[in-house]
Scaffold this motif. Structure first.
Motif, PDB file in Angstrom:
ATOM      1  N   SER A 231      15.126 -20.739 -11.528  1.00  0.00           N
ATOM      2  CA  SER A 231      14.087 -19.862 -10.408  1.00  0.00           C
ATOM      3  C   SER A 231      12.829 -20.498 -10.194  1.00  0.00           C
ATOM      4  CB  SER A 231      14.119 -18.437 -10.827  1.00  0.00           C
ATOM      5  OG  SER A 231      15.381 -17.827 -11.139  1.00  0.00           O
ATOM      6  N   PHE A 232      12.299 -20.931 -11.183  1.00  0.00           N
ATOM      7  CA  PHE A 232      10.984 -21.646 -11.048  1.00  0.00           C
ATOM      8  C   PHE A 232      11.077 -22.765 -10.302  1.00  0.00           C
ATOM      9  CE2 PHE A 232       7.440 -24.355 -12.952  1.00  0.00           C
ATOM     10  CZ  PHE A 232       6.495 -23.563 -12.333  1.00  0.00           C
ATOM     11  N   GLN A 233      12.014 -23.576 -10.539  1.00  0.00           N
ATOM     12  CA  GLN A 233      12.160 -24.851  -9.534  1.00  0.00           C
ATOM     13  C   GLN A 233      12.413 -24.484  -8.173  1.00  0.00           C
ATOM     14  OE1 GLN A 233      15.329 -26.980 -11.500  1.00  0.00           O
ATOM     15  NE2 GLN A 233      14.098 -27.960 -13.037  1.00  0.00           N
ATOM     16  N   VAL A 234      13.188 -23.321  -8.116  1.00  0.00           N
ATOM     17  CA  VAL A 234      13.311 -23.174  -6.539  1.00  0.00           C
ATOM     18  C   VAL A 234      12.097 -22.768  -5.936  1.00  0.00           C
ATOM     19  CG1 VAL A 234      14.498 -21.510  -4.972  1.00  0.00           C
ATOM     20  CG2 VAL A 234      15.884 -22.515  -6.952  1.00  0.00           C
ATOM     21  N   LEU A 235      11.318 -21.911  -6.866  1.00  0.00           N
ATOM     22  CA  LEU A 235      10.090 -21.306  -6.272  1.00  0.00           C
ATOM     23  C   LEU A 235       8.938 -22.441  -5.852  1.00  0.00           C
ATOM     24  CD1 LEU A 235       8.212 -18.912  -5.555  1.00  0.00           C
ATOM     25  CD2 LEU A 235       7.357 -19.037  -8.154  1.00  0.00           C
ATOM     26  N   VAL A 236       9.184 -23.162  -6.697  1.00  0.00           N
ATOM     27  CA  VAL A 236       8.190 -24.672  -6.680  1.00  0.00           C
ATOM     28  C   VAL A 236       8.352 -25.352  -5.148  1.00  0.00           C
ATOM     29  CG1 VAL A 236       7.275 -26.806  -7.504  1.00  0.00           C
ATOM     30  CG2 VAL A 236       7.396 -24.863  -9.125  1.00  0.00           C
ATOM     31  N   ALA A 237       9.810 -25.534  -5.091  1.00  0.00           N
ATOM     32  CA  ALA A 237      10.168 -26.320  -4.025  1.00  0.00           C
ATOM     33  C   ALA A 237       9.796 -25.525  -2.622  1.00  0.00           C
ATOM     34  CB  ALA A 237      11.564 -26.525  -4.210  1.00  0.00           C
ATOM     35  N   LEU A 238      10.031 -24.184  -2.704  1.00  0.00           N
ATOM     36  CA  LEU A 238       9.550 -23.429  -1.473  1.00  0.00           C
ATOM     37  C   LEU A 238       8.195 -23.282  -1.438  1.00  0.00           C
ATOM     38  CD1 LEU A 238      10.398 -21.069   0.501  1.00  0.00           C
ATOM     39  CD2 LEU A 238      10.068 -19.587  -1.084  1.00  0.00           C
ATOM     40  N   VAL A 239       7.399 -23.479  -2.336  1.00  0.00           N
ATOM     41  CA  VAL A 239       6.002 -23.464  -2.192  1.00  0.00           C
ATOM     42  C   VAL A 239       5.548 -24.956  -1.431  1.00  0.00           C
ATOM     43  CG1 VAL A 239       3.461 -23.672  -3.229  1.00  0.00           C
ATOM     44  CG2 VAL A 239       5.163 -21.762  -3.670  1.00  0.00           C
ATOM     45  N   ALA A 240       6.171 -25.923  -2.006  1.00  0.00           N
ATOM     46  CA  ALA A 240       6.189 -27.228  -1.625  1.00  0.00           C
ATOM     47  C   ALA A 240       6.311 -27.402   0.077  1.00  0.00           C
ATOM     48  CB  ALA A 240       6.836 -28.362  -2.307  1.00  0.00           C
ATOM     49  N   VAL A 241       7.265 -26.633   0.490  1.00  0.00           N
ATOM     50  CA  VAL A 241       7.960 -26.859   1.751  1.00  0.00           C
ATOM     51  C   VAL A 241       6.768 -26.034   2.644  1.00  0.00           C
ATOM     52  CG1 VAL A 241       9.647 -25.992   3.456  1.00  0.00           C
ATOM     53  CG2 VAL A 241      10.444 -27.376   1.382  1.00  0.00           C
ATOM     54  N   LEU A 242       6.717 -24.921   2.142  1.00  0.00           N
ATOM     55  CA  LEU A 242       5.657 -23.992   2.975  1.00  0.00           C
ATOM     56  C   LEU A 242       3.971 -24.796   2.993  1.00  0.00           C
ATOM     57  CD1 LEU A 242       6.344 -20.560   1.867  1.00  0.00           C
ATOM     58  CD2 LEU A 242       7.044 -21.586   4.089  1.00  0.00           C
ATOM     59  N   THR A 243       3.783 -25.508   2.116  1.00  0.00           N
ATOM     60  CA  THR A 243       2.414 -26.255   2.070  1.00  0.00           C
ATOM     61  C   THR A 243       2.598 -27.354   3.061  1.00  0.00           C
ATOM     62  OG1 THR A 243       2.052 -25.710  -0.206  1.00  0.00           O
ATOM     63  CG2 THR A 243       0.687 -27.377   0.335  1.00  0.00           C
ATOM     64  N   THR A 244       3.665 -28.042   3.065  1.00  0.00           N
ATOM     65  CA  THR A 244       3.871 -29.303   3.884  1.00  0.00           C
ATOM     66  C   THR A 244       3.715 -28.852   5.272  1.00  0.00           C
ATOM     67  OG1 THR A 244       5.156 -30.421   2.125  1.00  0.00           O
ATOM     68  CG2 THR A 244       5.338 -30.967   4.568  1.00  0.00           C
ATOM     69  N   LEU A 245       4.367 -27.630   5.580  1.00  0.00           N
ATOM     70  CA  LEU A 245       4.479 -26.889   7.011  1.00  0.00           C
ATOM     71  C   LEU A 245       2.942 -26.616   7.442  1.00  0.00           C
ATOM     72  CD1 LEU A 245       7.477 -24.653   7.050  1.00  0.00           C
ATOM     73  CD2 LEU A 245       7.277 -26.843   8.341  1.00  0.00           C
ATOM     74  N   ALA A 246       2.317 -26.093   6.462  1.00  0.00           N
ATOM     75  CA  ALA A 246       0.975 -25.457   6.861  1.00  0.00           C
ATOM     76  C   ALA A 246       0.002 -26.742   6.822  1.00  0.00           C
ATOM     77  CB  ALA A 246       0.307 -24.679   5.735  1.00  0.00           C
ATOM     78  N   ALA A 247       0.079 -27.702   6.123  1.00  0.00           N
ATOM     79  CA  ALA A 247      -0.874 -29.015   6.478  1.00  0.00           C
ATOM     80  C   ALA A 247      -0.363 -29.569   7.611  1.00  0.00           C
ATOM     81  CB  ALA A 247      -0.370 -29.802   5.187  1.00  0.00           C
ATOM     82  N   ALA A 248       1.096 -29.824   7.876  1.00  0.00           N
ATOM     83  CA  ALA A 248       0.998 -30.466   9.319  1.00  0.00           C
ATOM     84  C   ALA A 248       0.737 -29.600  10.400  1.00  0.00           C
ATOM     85  CB  ALA A 248       2.717 -30.507   9.252  1.00  0.00           C
ATOM     86  N   ARG A 249       0.927 -28.391  10.456  1.00  0.00           N
ATOM     87  CA  ARG A 249       0.487 -27.567  11.533  1.00  0.00           C
ATOM     88  C   ARG A 249      -1.102 -27.758  11.706  1.00  0.00           C
ATOM     89  NH1 ARG A 249       1.558 -25.410  16.684  1.00  0.00           N
ATOM     90  NH2 ARG A 249       0.483 -23.681  16.980  1.00  0.00           N
ATOM     91  N   THR A 250      -1.661 -27.420  10.609  1.00  0.00           N
ATOM     92  CA  THR A 250      -3.359 -27.695  10.649  1.00  0.00           C
ATOM     93  C   THR A 250      -3.615 -29.112  11.118  1.00  0.00           C
ATOM     94  OG1 THR A 250      -3.563 -26.411   8.772  1.00  0.00           O
ATOM     95  CG2 THR A 250      -5.360 -27.786   9.257  1.00  0.00           C
ATOM     96  N   GLU A 251      -3.018 -30.201  10.843  1.00  0.00           N
ATOM     97  CA  GLU A 251      -3.509 -31.543  11.314  1.00  0.00           C
ATOM     98  C   GLU A 251      -3.155 -31.385  12.732  1.00  0.00           C
ATOM     99  OE1 GLU A 251      -2.014 -35.897  10.802  1.00  0.00           O
ATOM    100  OE2 GLU A 251      -1.591 -34.471   9.087  1.00  0.00           O
ATOM    101  N   ALA A 252      -2.168 -31.060  13.298  1.00  0.00           N
ATOM    102  CA  ALA A 252      -1.650 -30.889  14.766  1.00  0.00           C
ATOM    103  C   ALA A 252      -2.682 -30.071  15.504  1.00  0.00           C
ATOM    104  CB  ALA A 252      -0.294 -30.426  14.956  1.00  0.00           C
ATOM    105  N   LEU A 253      -3.031 -28.804  15.017  1.00  0.00           N
ATOM    106  CA  LEU A 253      -4.077 -28.282  15.709  1.00  0.00           C
ATOM    107  C   LEU A 253      -5.521 -28.983  15.873  1.00  0.00           C
ATOM    108  CD1 LEU A 253      -3.195 -24.557  14.636  1.00  0.00           C
ATOM    109  CD2 LEU A 253      -2.727 -25.761  16.812  1.00  0.00           C
ATOM    110  N   GLY A 254      -5.654 -29.480  14.846  1.00  0.00           N
ATOM    111  CA  GLY A 254      -7.110 -30.114  14.699  1.00  0.00           C
ATOM    112  C   GLY A 254      -7.035 -31.393  15.432  1.00  0.00           C
ATOM    113  N   ALA A 255      -6.121 -32.077  15.553  1.00  0.00           N
ATOM    114  CA  ALA A 255      -5.747 -33.032  16.702  1.00  0.00           C
ATOM    115  C   ALA A 255      -5.704 -32.494  17.962  1.00  0.00           C
ATOM    116  CB  ALA A 255      -4.808 -34.085  16.410  1.00  0.00           C
ATOM    117  N   ALA A 256      -5.600 -31.504  18.284  1.00  0.00           N
ATOM    118  CA  ALA A 256      -5.440 -30.905  19.680  1.00  0.00           C
ATOM    119  C   ALA A 256      -6.999 -30.381  20.362  1.00  0.00           C
ATOM    120  CB  ALA A 256      -4.342 -29.756  19.805  1.00  0.00           C
TER     121      ALA A 256
END
Length: 108
Positions: free
Chosen positions: A27-52
């Motif tokens: 369960s802990f491994q699944v949670l860490v993977a989920l947090v990593a995916v959500l963090t990646t999405l947030a960082a990519a969206r932040t970068e895209a909005l900053g570039a816009a």
């Protein structure tokens, strides 16, 4: 399936502890993977909005908003799956043994 394992009398105390430890680690491994995916999405969206041309605050807010929206969607999907798949078992009420004219029960 896991509920049947926990209800089994063949599972000794040490085996039960090992089972729960493995489940917690998984369960802990699944949670860490989920947090990593959500963090990646947030960082990519932040970068895209900053570039816009958005301000840093707007870009960060947009990134976090996307991560929270995806997380909420996953949570609702998990609740829908749990509500449809994990249904309680319907057990029949035990019937009383039939008595004969002599008063002796015929149930074995």
């Amino acid at each position: 399936m896991p509920q049947r394992i926990l209800c089994s009398r063949a599972v000794a105390g040490a085996n039960l502890v090992q089972l729960l430890t493995v489940a917690a680690l998984f369960s802990f491994q699944v949670l860490v993977a989920l947090v990593a995916v959500l963090t990646t999405l947030a960082a990519a969206r932040t970068e895209a909005l900053g570039a816009a041309g958005r301000t840093a605050a707007e870009a960060l807010t947009g990134g976090y908003r996307l991560a929270f929206a995806v997380g909420t969607g996953l949570l609702l999907a998990a609740l829908a799956v749990a509500a449809t798949v994990l249904r309680p078992r319907k057990t029949e009420a035990p019937t009383a043994p039939a008595a004969t004219a002599s008063g002796i029960s015929t149930a074995a």
